[in-house]
Design a protein around this motif. Structure first.
Motif, PDB file in Angstrom:
ATOM      1  N   CYS A  52     -35.936  -5.922  27.501  1.00 57.40           N
ATOM      2  CA  CYS A  52     -34.974  -5.182  26.570  1.00 57.40           C
ATOM      3  C   CYS A  52     -33.987  -6.054  26.005  1.00 57.40           C
ATOM      4  O   CYS A  52     -33.741  -6.334  24.823  1.00 57.40           O
ATOM      5  N   LYS A  53     -33.315  -6.978  26.841  1.00 51.77           N
ATOM      6  CA  LYS A  53     -32.166  -7.881  26.878  1.00 51.77           C
ATOM      7  C   LYS A  53     -32.862  -8.734  25.912  1.00 51.77           C
ATOM      8  O   LYS A  53     -32.100  -9.147  24.765  1.00 51.77           O
TER       9      LYS A  53
ATOM     10  N   LEU B 157     -29.512  -9.501  17.590  1.00 52.63           N
ATOM     11  CA  LEU B 157     -28.080  -9.805  17.639  1.00 52.63           C
ATOM     12  C   LEU B 157     -27.907 -11.288  16.753  1.00 52.63           C
ATOM     13  O   LEU B 157     -27.238 -11.286  16.093  1.00 52.63           O
ATOM     14  N   TRP B 158     -29.027 -12.038  17.163  1.00 54.58           N
ATOM     15  CA  TRP B 158     -28.739 -13.385  16.413  1.00 54.58           C
ATOM     16  C   TRP B 158     -29.210 -13.186  15.090  1.00 54.58           C
ATOM     17  O   TRP B 158     -28.521 -13.905  14.484  1.00 54.58           O
TER      18      TRP B 158
ATOM     19  N   GLN C  94     -34.528   2.643  22.325  1.00 52.59           N
ATOM     20  CA  GLN C  94     -33.471   3.258  22.626  1.00 52.59           C
ATOM     21  C   GLN C  94     -32.412   2.329  23.841  1.00 52.59           C
ATOM     22  O   GLN C  94     -31.128   1.972  23.463  1.00 52.59           O
ATOM     23  N   ARG C  95     -33.046   1.766  24.491  1.00 49.53           N
ATOM     24  CA  ARG C  95     -32.594   0.803  25.570  1.00 49.53           C
ATOM     25  C   ARG C  95     -32.062  -0.477  24.915  1.00 49.53           C
ATOM     26  O   ARG C  95     -30.657  -0.850  25.094  1.00 49.53           O
ATOM     27  N   VAL C  96     -32.751  -0.801  23.964  1.00 50.51           N
ATOM     28  CA  VAL C  96     -32.333  -2.209  23.225  1.00 50.51           C
ATOM     29  C   VAL C  96     -31.119  -1.954  22.315  1.00 50.51           C
ATOM     30  O   VAL C  96     -30.304  -2.554  22.312  1.00 50.51           O
ATOM     31  N   ASN C  97     -31.299  -0.637  21.604  1.00 53.09           N
ATOM     32  CA  ASN C  97     -30.200  -0.239  20.885  1.00 53.09           C
ATOM     33  C   ASN C  97     -28.769  -0.308  21.551  1.00 53.09           C
ATOM     34  O   ASN C  97     -27.538  -0.587  21.191  1.00 53.09           O
TER      35      ASN C  97
ATOM     36  N   GLN D 258     -23.442  -2.438  23.010  1.00 55.16           N
ATOM     37  CA  GLN D 258     -22.247  -2.701  23.878  1.00 55.16           C
ATOM     38  C   GLN D 258     -22.140  -4.235  23.741  1.00 55.16           C
ATOM     39  O   GLN D 258     -20.890  -4.622  23.962  1.00 55.16           O
ATOM     40  N   ALA D 259     -23.020  -5.143  23.516  1.00 53.28           N
ATOM     41  CA  ALA D 259     -22.899  -6.374  23.398  1.00 53.28           C
ATOM     42  C   ALA D 259     -22.005  -6.704  22.082  1.00 53.28           C
ATOM     43  O   ALA D 259     -21.108  -7.534  22.235  1.00 53.28           O
TER      44      ALA D 259
END
Lengths: 333, 670
Positions: free
Chosen positions: B232-233, B240-241, B348-351, B356-357
């Motif tokens: 997921c990270k 994000l990139w 969901q986990r990715v979002n 947060q990041a």
């Protein structure tokens, strides 16, 4: 018991002896106190009074004091001066432990006989100085020409850095308006030299320096700035990181020391000795002891007299201690 | 192309093994063997002297030459390293940072000697200094000057070596330093922003070329054992990139916004007890960066199962390479589109991670960006605290590590029956030969040409001109690594980064009930020992040598303070002479050394001997590191009181030992 090294070895700059002396003076056991007093007395005799320069670098955390201290030490060494450094770090209230991490910012040549760095933990002391700081300064001043005392905090107590040094340098960074407010409001003693570090912040740094200069001028207008002695408090911009302004700082410190003269130096060191003696006495005997010998003013006077007769503060405090104890005994009779 | 999810197989990722040791000759043989085994890219490990810009005969290089990688001191070494390896056809990743411009200069120079065209060269220079200040420790210069050098390499390669990846922004080492996945995302992307801002504002690149610059930025990522979260990270990174490159740099072409990354999976979690289990961990971790086609690594390198024991042998590395080949070629992984698209759980986990990041990235920007957050110590302190939390949860048993804090019982492992041959050792003669080699190299050069080249370098640094052209000229003139870095050191000066330890706080929640009792007991013992010996026990935590992996030393320092020691910690890269001078001046009661580069047999006895000469030979010395059993015995024979290895994960037990040692010493003095 830690070994008591010979005063001659300390004055001669032997690091092992200096380290042993510093270990001894940190020793809080009552059995060690007589040794400490005689060591300090011997050092005073061996070295003679009125020489050397003791410089305090103080200011809020994070302004780069350690890097600046390191840069200043290097500058002084380059000028041929020998340097001792006392770096004071806070202890954790919870564990009593301390990270004397500032040393990481000191880069030095281990083979240099003319530089010695010792870290001390405050062990919960108020005022930013450690219990052993005044005595550590005495030991290092016996061996090195300049002693730098680096400490956090800008408090106003008798264990504060101004009582152990000849020249107080306050270090701030650009954008820290608090310090300016403190000075204006008279909450903080005016130091002898003001340094705006992190001069690499460019215009911010210049602005901070201008603000400080302005504040000093307005305080001068009402006769509150400058500690007398004909000294006008200068503001100096440095960048410890880029090694800028360090030479000017060293010049200013020299100028302050020269300006103090014999009389000014004697006054400052005498005042410091009295404060230290008083602190030692109060640690041992508390308010009851102070009251029994006639209160703070009387005690200060008694210490002053002893110090003027050439007693070192530890011995002076011990003398008063004996007076108090014999008074207790008399009162008990 | 795709019917019912079945389609043509994707091309496998580039398979590398991080390798290099002893000499350029030995490493060249290793590379050629590895390529013959089916490896498709090279990954060069340089020794610490090369990474920190010292020649093999520098006093700071003692014990480090050829240890964690290959020494490359001049173009002659580079020629041998790539002998019979046509650089035009290679894809070479170089783990090099502070001296990245120099090693790239040597690489380009050798490629041109081989008759190659630099415009065709493919590969990567790591060249990410931010994470060096935070974790890996091979920086030389202050952050802003480092960033300028990084930008120089980018500006040069975009036009002159257009297929090169000039910088590999690393989240890898952040995880090794204890970062959570969100911290990894935020800190790595903040680093990328700092680098791209420096290029954009540096005046070397035309605005219309920013797309090509952004397109050449690649990442180097870690993958830990929580492989679903790690996958997921990676998807969060991609999102994000895309957002940063579009919003901050206005890059319209999606090709330039693609998140390109290579991976080395986690070494931090590899265990010394039951080390054979590590191959299973390595395979699971590899899944994190390969399962999701949309966030799949371009290049993968795996550690070896025995890295917690010492340096891996060729067979150990082959085992890891085979794992990659089996996953890529035997399984059906590469025959599918992204198998997670449409999964609500993953989405969901990715979002969550993205949100947060993003918040953390904005916070770092508010602090003045990545460079300011390095200089203030903020980032380092956050990592030190995260790592303390991680270690505590292992010590407490909340985080299960099989074979370490659960299921410790084991039959004898045939792989480690003879521990001394279960790892590779570097012959100490290597260093002596390298010292001789550099002397004869210097003797045969045209000295005038060398001086002129060094003068050119200094002028470029002073004037702010791009460092690459004079570096390539210096490479061809026979300048050495130490001379190149020395010229820059002269002009720029050196930097010591914040240790992050002084301000770090251990939160109460990190100390479990049982552990709380043990900590309280330790505090009481230390306080009463202090009263008994007159002052509070004081410990020096030291990192001798060039090894910059300070995570272990930091955690020991933090823990020691937490139980009540006064702690002196000077940061990384301290010589034995400096350590002993510090121990003497500070009046410490015990010295703890941490060495992970394998140079313990050279460095530790020096500390012991010099302490003796300085009159503090009675101060007990303990050592921690990746230290094979037989080396530990040897060190104890030379007067070391205790040796700790990765299996000693209970910090409270180590603290208890330190108290015992101080107490025993003071008893013997009484």
């Amino acid at each position: 018991m830690p070994e008591r090294p010979a005063a001659a070895a300390i004055v001669g700059g032997q690091k092992r002896a200096i380290a042993q002396a510093l270990n001894l003076i940190e020793d809080r056991r009552s059995a060690a106190q007589a040794d400490i007093a005689s060591l300090l007395a011997e050092l005073r005799d061996a070295r003679g009074a009125g020489i050397g320069h003791r410089v305090g670098l103080t200011g809020p955390p994070g302004v780069g004091k350690s890097t600046l201290t390191s840069a200043l030490a290097r500058e002084l060494r380059a000028r041929g001066r020998t340097v001792g450094v006392v770096a004071v770090d806070p202890s954790s209230v919870r564990s009593g432990g301390a990270l004397l991490g500032d040393r990481a910012r000191m880069s030095f040549d281990p083979a240099d006989a003319g530089l010695f760095v010792r870290s001390l933990a405050t062990a919960g002391e108020a005022g930013g100085l450690a219990y052993a700081a005044p005595a550590s300064v005495e030991v290092l001043a016996a061996a090195y020409e300049v002693v730098l005392v680096e400490t956090t905090g800008v408090g106003q107590t008798e264990t504060d850095v101004e009582y152990v040094v000849d020249t107080v340098t306050l270090v701030i960074q650009p954008g820290s308006g608090d310090v300016l407010q403190f000075i204006k409001a008279g909450i903080m003693e005016i130091p002898d030299v003001l340094v705006v570090n992190k001069g690499d912040h460019g215009r911010l740094a210049e602005r901070a320096a201008a603000d400080l200069t302005g504040a000093l001028d307005s305080l001068r207008g009402v006769g509150m700035a400058d500690a007398g002695e004909g000294w006008r408090v200068p503001v100096c911009i440095t960048s410890a990181r880029d090694r800028v302004g360090i030479d000017r700082l060293a010049d200013l410190l020299d100028a302050h020391r020269t300006g103090l003269g014999e009389q000014g130096l004697r006054t400052r060191r005498g005042r410091g000795a009295v404060a230290w003696g008083l602190d030692l006495f109060r640690r041992q005997h508390g308010d009851h002891g102070v009251g029994a010998l006639g209160g703070h003013a009387a005690l200060r006077g008694a210490l002053q007299a002893l110090v003027e007769r050439g007693a070192d503060p530890v011995t002076a405090a011990r003398t008063l201690s004996e007076r108090y104890l014999s008074k207790l005994r008399r009162d008990g009779d | 192309m795709s019917t019912n999810g079945v389609r043509e197989r994707d091309r496998p990722w580039i398979m590398r093994t991080y390798a290099g040791h002893s000499t350029a000759r030995a490493s060249n043989e290793l590379y050629r063997t590895n390529l013959a085994k089916g490896q498709t890219g090279l990954s060069v490990a340089f020794d610490l002297a090369t990474q920190t810009g010292y020649d093999p005969d520098d006093s700071l290089s003692r014990g480090e030459v050829g240890k964690v990688g290959v020494p490359v001191a001049h173009i002659g070494d580079m020629r041998v390293l790539f002998d019979r390896l046509p650089l035009e056809q290679m894809n070479t990743s170089m783990t090099i940072n502070a001296t990245a411009p120099w090693l790239l200069a040597l690489y380009v120079a050798v490629a041109e000697e081989q008759g190659g065209d630099r415009r065709l060269l493919m590969g990567t220079t790591q060249n990410d200094l931010i994470k060096e200040y935070l974790s890996r420790g091979t920086y030389i210069f202050p952050p802003s000057q480092s960033l300028k050098l990084t930008a120089d390499v980018i500006a040069y390669t975009v036009n002159e070596v257009p297929k090169w990846n000039p910088v590999n922004i690393c989240s890898y080492h952040l995880q090794e330093a204890g970062a959570t996945p969100v911290q990894e995302l935020a800190y790595a992307l903040s680093t990328a922003i700092a680098v791209l801002d420096a290029v954009r504002d540096g005046g070397q690149i035309k605005p219309e070329d920013m797309g090509r610059v952004v397109g050449r930025i690649s990442f180097f990522v870690n993958a830990g054992i929580r492989f679903v979260e790690e996958m997921c990270k990676m998807r969060a990174f991609v999102e994000l990139w895309d957002r940063i490159t579009r919003e901050r740099y206005g890059i319209e072409d999606p090709k330039f916004r693609r998140f390109r990354y290579g991976v080395q999976v986690n070494s931090l979690g590899l265990t010394e007890p039951q080390p054979e289990n590590n191959i299973i961990r390595i395979v699971l971790e590899m899944l994190a960066v390969t399962l999701s086609k949309d966030a799949r690594a371009r290049a993968v390198q795996l550690p070896a199962w025995n890295e917690a024991l010492g340096l891996p042998r060729p067979w150990d590395q082959q085992w890891s390479l085979r794992a990659q080949q089996i996953l890529a070629m035997e399984t059906d992984l590469l025959a599918h589109d992204d198998i997670f698209n449409g999964s609500h759980v993953i989405e969901q986990r990715v979002n969550d991670m993205v949100d947060q990041a993003w918040a953390e990235i904005e916070d770092i920007q508010a602090r003045g960006g990545a460079v300011a957050a390095v200089e203030s110590g903020y980032l380092k302190q956050q990592l030190v605290e995260s790592n303390a939390t991680r270690l505590r949860s292992i010590e407490r048993g909340d985080q299960v590590v099989v074979g370490v804090n659960r299921f410790q019982e084991t039959a004898e492992c045939p792989l480690t029956r003879d521990l001394d041959t279960a790892i590779m050792t570097v012959d100490p003669a290597v260093e002596r030969a390298a010292v001789e080699g550099i002397k004869s190299w210097r003797a045969q050069r045209d000295q005038a040409e060398v001086e002129a080249a060094l003068a050119g370098l200094r002028t470029a640094v002073q004037s702010g001109a791009n460092i690459m052209p004079p570096s390539i000229a210096a490479a061809k003139a026979g300048v050495t690594t130490g001379e190149w870095a020395g010229a820059l050191r002269e002009v720029i000066g050196e930097y010591r980064a914040p240790t992050g330890v002084a301000g770090a706080r251990l939160s109460e929640g990190d100390t479990g009930a049982d552990s709380e009792v043990r900590v309280a007991a330790l505090r009481e013992r230390i306080t009463s020992l202090g009263q008994q010996i007159g002052r509070r026990p004081k410990v020096l935590v030291g990192k001798p040598g060039l090894d910059g992996h300070s995570n272990g030393a930091e955690q020991i320092a933090l823990k020691a303070r937490d139980v009540g020691f006064e702690v002196v910690y000077e940061g990384i890269r301290v010589t034995p002479e400096q350590l002993v001078a510090t121990a003497l001046e500070e009046g410490v009661h015990v010295i703890g050394l941490s060495i992970l580069s394998g140079s313990h047999l050279e460095l530790v006895p020096q500390v012991v001997e010099q302490a003796r000469n300085a009159g503090i030979g009675d101060v007990p010395i303990v050592v921690g590191g990746i230290i094979p059993e037989s080396d530990a015995r040897a060190l104890e024979g030379k007067g070391v009181a205790r040796v700790y290895t990765p299996k000693d994960f209970e910090l409270n037990a180590i603290m208890g030992d330190l108290v015992d040692l101080v107490a025993a010493r003071s008893a013997s003095h009484a």
